[in-house]
Write a protein that holds these residues in place. Structure first.
Motif, PDB file in Angstrom:
ATOM      1  N   ALA A  71      -4.450  -6.716 -17.545  1.00 55.75           N
ATOM      2  CA  ALA A  71      -3.550  -5.695 -18.061  1.00 55.75           C
ATOM      3  C   ALA A  71      -3.592  -4.394 -17.265  1.00 55.75           C
ATOM      4  O   ALA A  71      -2.555  -3.912 -16.794  1.00 55.75           O
ATOM      5  N   PRO A  72      -4.768  -3.782 -17.063  1.00 54.21           N
ATOM      6  CA  PRO A  72      -4.779  -2.552 -16.266  1.00 54.21           C
ATOM      7  C   PRO A  72      -4.425  -2.791 -14.804  1.00 54.21           C
ATOM      8  O   PRO A  72      -3.882  -1.888 -14.148  1.00 54.21           O
ATOM      9  N   LEU A  73      -4.718  -3.965 -14.264  1.00 53.38           N
ATOM     10  CA  LEU A  73      -4.323  -4.248 -12.889  1.00 53.38           C
ATOM     11  C   LEU A  73      -2.802  -4.264 -12.771  1.00 53.38           C
ATOM     12  O   LEU A  73      -2.231  -3.718 -11.821  1.00 53.38           O
ATOM     13  N   GLY A  74      -2.141  -4.898 -13.737  1.00 58.04           N
ATOM     14  CA  GLY A  74      -0.681  -4.892 -13.744  1.00 58.04           C
ATOM     15  C   GLY A  74      -0.126  -3.488 -13.847  1.00 58.04           C
ATOM     16  O   GLY A  74       0.848  -3.130 -13.169  1.00 58.04           O
ATOM     17  N   MET A  75      -0.742  -2.657 -14.695  1.00 57.84           N
ATOM     18  CA  MET A  75      -0.329  -1.258 -14.809  1.00 57.84           C
ATOM     19  C   MET A  75      -0.506  -0.525 -13.487  1.00 57.84           C
ATOM     20  O   MET A  75       0.367   0.228 -13.041  1.00 57.84           O
ATOM     21  N   LEU A  76      -1.658  -0.743 -12.864  1.00 59.06           N
ATOM     22  CA  LEU A  76      -2.000  -0.028 -11.636  1.00 59.06           C
ATOM     23  C   LEU A  76      -1.015  -0.336 -10.512  1.00 59.06           C
ATOM     24  O   LEU A  76      -0.685   0.531  -9.700  1.00 59.06           O
ATOM     25  N   VAL A  77      -0.552  -1.569 -10.457  1.00 53.34           N
ATOM     26  CA  VAL A  77       0.427  -1.946  -9.440  1.00 53.34           C
ATOM     27  C   VAL A  77       1.807  -1.398  -9.775  1.00 53.34           C
ATOM     28  O   VAL A  77       2.530  -0.893  -8.902  1.00 53.34           O
ATOM     29  N   ALA A  78       2.188  -1.478 -11.047  1.00 53.01           N
ATOM     30  CA  ALA A  78       3.553  -1.118 -11.449  1.00 53.01           C
ATOM     31  C   ALA A  78       3.799   0.383 -11.472  1.00 53.01           C
ATOM     32  O   ALA A  78       4.916   0.839 -11.189  1.00 53.01           O
ATOM     33  N   GLN A  79       2.787   1.183 -11.804  1.00 53.75           N
ATOM     34  CA  GLN A  79       3.035   2.599 -12.034  1.00 53.75           C
ATOM     35  C   GLN A  79       3.476   3.384 -10.800  1.00 53.75           C
ATOM     36  O   GLN A  79       4.460   4.128 -10.866  1.00 53.75           O
ATOM     37  N   PRO A  80       2.792   3.280  -9.642  1.00 52.35           N
ATOM     38  CA  PRO A  80       3.295   4.029  -8.475  1.00 52.35           C
ATOM     39  C   PRO A  80       4.695   3.588  -8.055  1.00 52.35           C
ATOM     40  O   PRO A  80       5.515   4.416  -7.653  1.00 52.35           O
ATOM     41  N   LEU A  81       4.969   2.295  -8.151  1.00 57.56           N
ATOM     42  CA  LEU A  81       6.294   1.800  -7.800  1.00 57.56           C
ATOM     43  C   LEU A  81       7.342   2.339  -8.762  1.00 57.56           C
ATOM     44  O   LEU A  81       8.460   2.693  -8.362  1.00 57.56           O
ATOM     45  N   THR A  82       6.983   2.434 -10.045  1.00 50.33           N
ATOM     46  CA  THR A  82       7.913   2.969 -11.027  1.00 50.33           C
ATOM     47  C   THR A  82       8.148   4.456 -10.805  1.00 50.33           C
ATOM     48  O   THR A  82       9.274   4.944 -10.960  1.00 50.33           O
ATOM     49  N   GLY A  83       7.087   5.203 -10.430  1.00 46.27           N
ATOM     50  CA  GLY A  83       7.255   6.622 -10.126  1.00 46.27           C
ATOM     51  C   GLY A  83       8.221   6.836  -8.979  1.00 46.27           C
ATOM     52  O   GLY A  83       9.092   7.711  -9.028  1.00 46.27           O
ATOM     53  N   ALA A  84       8.083   6.038  -7.919  1.00 45.20           N
ATOM     54  CA  ALA A  84       9.000   6.141  -6.780  1.00 45.20           C
ATOM     55  C   ALA A  84      10.417   5.755  -7.186  1.00 45.20           C
ATOM     56  O   ALA A  84      11.398   6.386  -6.771  1.00 45.20           O
ATOM     57  N   LEU A  85      10.546   4.718  -8.004  1.00 40.64           N
ATOM     58  CA  LEU A  85      11.866   4.286  -8.455  1.00 40.64           C
ATOM     59  C   LEU A  85      12.517   5.346  -9.335  1.00 40.64           C
ATOM     60  O   LEU A  85      13.721   5.604  -9.229  1.00 40.64           O
TER      61      LEU A  85
END
Length: 379
Positions: free
Chosen positions: A47-61
Motif C-alpha cells: 500500500a505505501p509503495l503504491g502511494m509512493l510511486v503514484a504521488q509524485p506522478l500525480t503532483g506533476a499531472l
C-alpha cells in the motif's frame, strides 16, 4: 458551506471511509490467509509503495492538467478498495495492497491540492476541517468494519458494499467542484526542488504518517493479541483514534490562528506520543482505546500543517504537496514491515514503543511549520 467546499469535503470523507474499511478487516484477512505478523508486515509494503510511486506522478499531472480532473476520477480510484478482499494468499494480497495504495495516493494528492485551491478562493482556513472529514470517513469505515466482523460478514461482501456506495457518492460530489480549478497553473515546476525547508516538512510528515500508519496497520492486531479484545472489539482502537482525530481537526484551524502552527504542531506531536505510550503500558481494551483516542487528538493537526506549509504557493502547490506527501508516505512504506519485523524480536508492544520516539522528533522539528510564506495563501 459553499458548493465547492462541500464537494471537496465529501471526497475527503469518502477517501477515508473506503480505504480504512480494508484496514479494519486486516485481522479477518490475516486469519483467512494464515499470515504471521512478520509476513503480514512484509505484505503491507504494497500500500505505501503504491502511494509512493503514484504521488509524485500525480503532483506533476496536477501541475499540468489541474487537480480537478484527477479528483473527478475518484469513483474509479475508490473502486480499488475491494482488491484486498480478493486475495487468496500472501503474494496476491501484496499485489492488492499495491493497487489500492496507488489509487489512494493519486486521490490523496489531488484532493489536497484541490482543497488548498478552494481555501485560497474562499480566503478562509478550511484545510484542517477537510482532513477532519477524512478522519470521520475513516471512523465510519472502522466502525462498519467492526460491525461487519461482529456479524461474521466476510470481507468481500462488506468491502463490495462500501466501495459501490463510495464510488456512487463520489461521482455526484465531483460535479460540485469549481470548473476554474481544472486550469493548470500558469507557471512553476512539475516537480518540487528538495530545499532544506521542504525536507524538514517532509520529515514531520514522515513521523506523523508512520505513527498514523502504525495505528491503521497494527492497532487491530494489538487490541486482539496484546490487549485481549474480542474480534468485534478489535477495531475499536482504530475507531477511537479516528474519532478523536476528526474532532481535533475540526478545531485545529481556529487553534492554529490563536496559538500558531509551531505551538499546535509541537504540542500535538508530544501529546500523540504520550497517548500511544498509555495504550501500550495499559494493554487492556478500555485503557488502550483511551490511549489511542489521546494519540488521535494529538496527531490531528500535524500532517495537515506540514502539507499546508508546503503548498502555500499555487504555482508549485501540486509538486510541493506531492513531495512532502511522498516523504510522509515513506513512513508508511517503512513503518509496517519494520514494526512487523521488530515485533518478532521485541514483541508488538516493544515495536510500537519506537513510534513514540519518532513523534518526539516531529515535535522538535515543528518550528518549520510556521513561516510567513506558509501563511501567505490568505489575505
Amino acid at each position: 458551506m459553499s458548493r465547492a467546499r462541500a464537494a471537496v469535503t465529501t471526497v475527503f470523507f469518502l477517501n477515508g471511509m473506503v480505504f480504512v474499511s480494508w484496514y479494519s478487516r486486516l485481522p479477518s484477512i490475516q486469519d483467512k490467509l494464515d499470515l504471521g505478523t512478520g509476513a503480514l508486515g512484509l505484505v503491507l509494503f504494497g500500500a505505501p509503495l503504491g502511494m509512493l510511486v503514484a504521488q509524485p506522478l500525480t503532483g506533476a499531472l496536477a501541475a499540468t492538467v489541474g487537480s480537478r480532473r484527477i479528483v473527478t476520477a475518484a469513483p474509479l480510484l475508490l473502486a480499488a478498495g475491494i482488491a484486498p478482499a480478493l486475495a487468496v494468499d500472501g503474494p496476491t494480497l501484496a499485489l492488492a495492497t499495491l493497487t489500492v495504495g496507488a489509487a489512494n495516493g493519486a486521490l490523496d494528492v489531488s484532493m489536497n491540492v484541490e482543497g488548498l485551491a478552494v481555501e485560497r478562493a474562499g480566503a478562509k482556513r478550511i484545510f484542517n476541517s477537510l482532513h477532519a472529514a477524512f478522519s470521520f470517513g475513516a471512523l465510519t469505515g472502522a466502525a462498519l468494519g467492526g460491525l461487519a466482523a461482529a456479524a461474521d460478514l466476510e470481507p468481500l461482501p462488506h468491502l463490495a458494499i462500501v466501495v459501490a456506495l463510495g464510488a456512487a457518492v463520489a461521482g455526484v460530489a465531483a460535479l460540485g467542484l469549481p470548473a476554474a480549478e481544472a486550469e493548470p497553473p500558469a507557471r512553476g515546476p512539475r516537480f518540487a526542488r528538495p530545499s532544506r525547508r521542504l525536507v524538514a516538512l517532509g520529515a514531520i510528515a514522515f513521523c506523523a504518517l508512520l505513527a498514523e500508519g502504525a495505528v491503521f496497520d497494527w492497532s487491530g492486531i494489538f487490541m486482539r493479541r496484546e490487549a485481549g479484545a474480542t474480534l468485534g472489539l478489535a477495531p475499536a482502537g482504530l475507531a477511537a483514534f479516528n474519532l478523536a482525530m476528526g474532532f481535533g481537526r475540526l478545531t485545529a484551524d481556529g487553534l492554529a490562528e490563536r496559538a500558531g502552527s509551531v505551538r499546535l504542531g509541537r504540542a500535538g506531536a508530544l501529546t500523540a506520543a504520550a497517548g500511544l505510550g498509555v495504550a501500550l503500558l495499559l494493554a487492556n481494551p478500555a485503557g488502550s482505546i483511551a490511549g489511542f483516542a489521546v494519540m488521535g487528538c494529538g496527531l490531528a493537526a500535524v500532517f495537515p500543517l506540514a502539507l499546508r506549509a508546503a503548498g502555500y504557493d499555487p504555482d508549485i502547490s501540486g509538486p510541493a504537496v506531492a513531495a512532502v506527501s511522498s516523504v510522509g508516505y515513506t513512513g508508511l512504506l517503512t513503518g509496517p514491515p519494520v514494526i512487523g519485523l521488530l515485533a518478532e524480536a521485541l514483541g508488538l508492544r516493544g515495536a510500537l514503543a519506537c513510534v513514540c520516539g519518532l513523534l518526539a522528533l516531529a515535535g522538535l522539528l515543528a518550528g518549520q511549520l510556521s513561516t510567513q510564506r506558509a501563511e501567505s495563501i490568505l489575505p
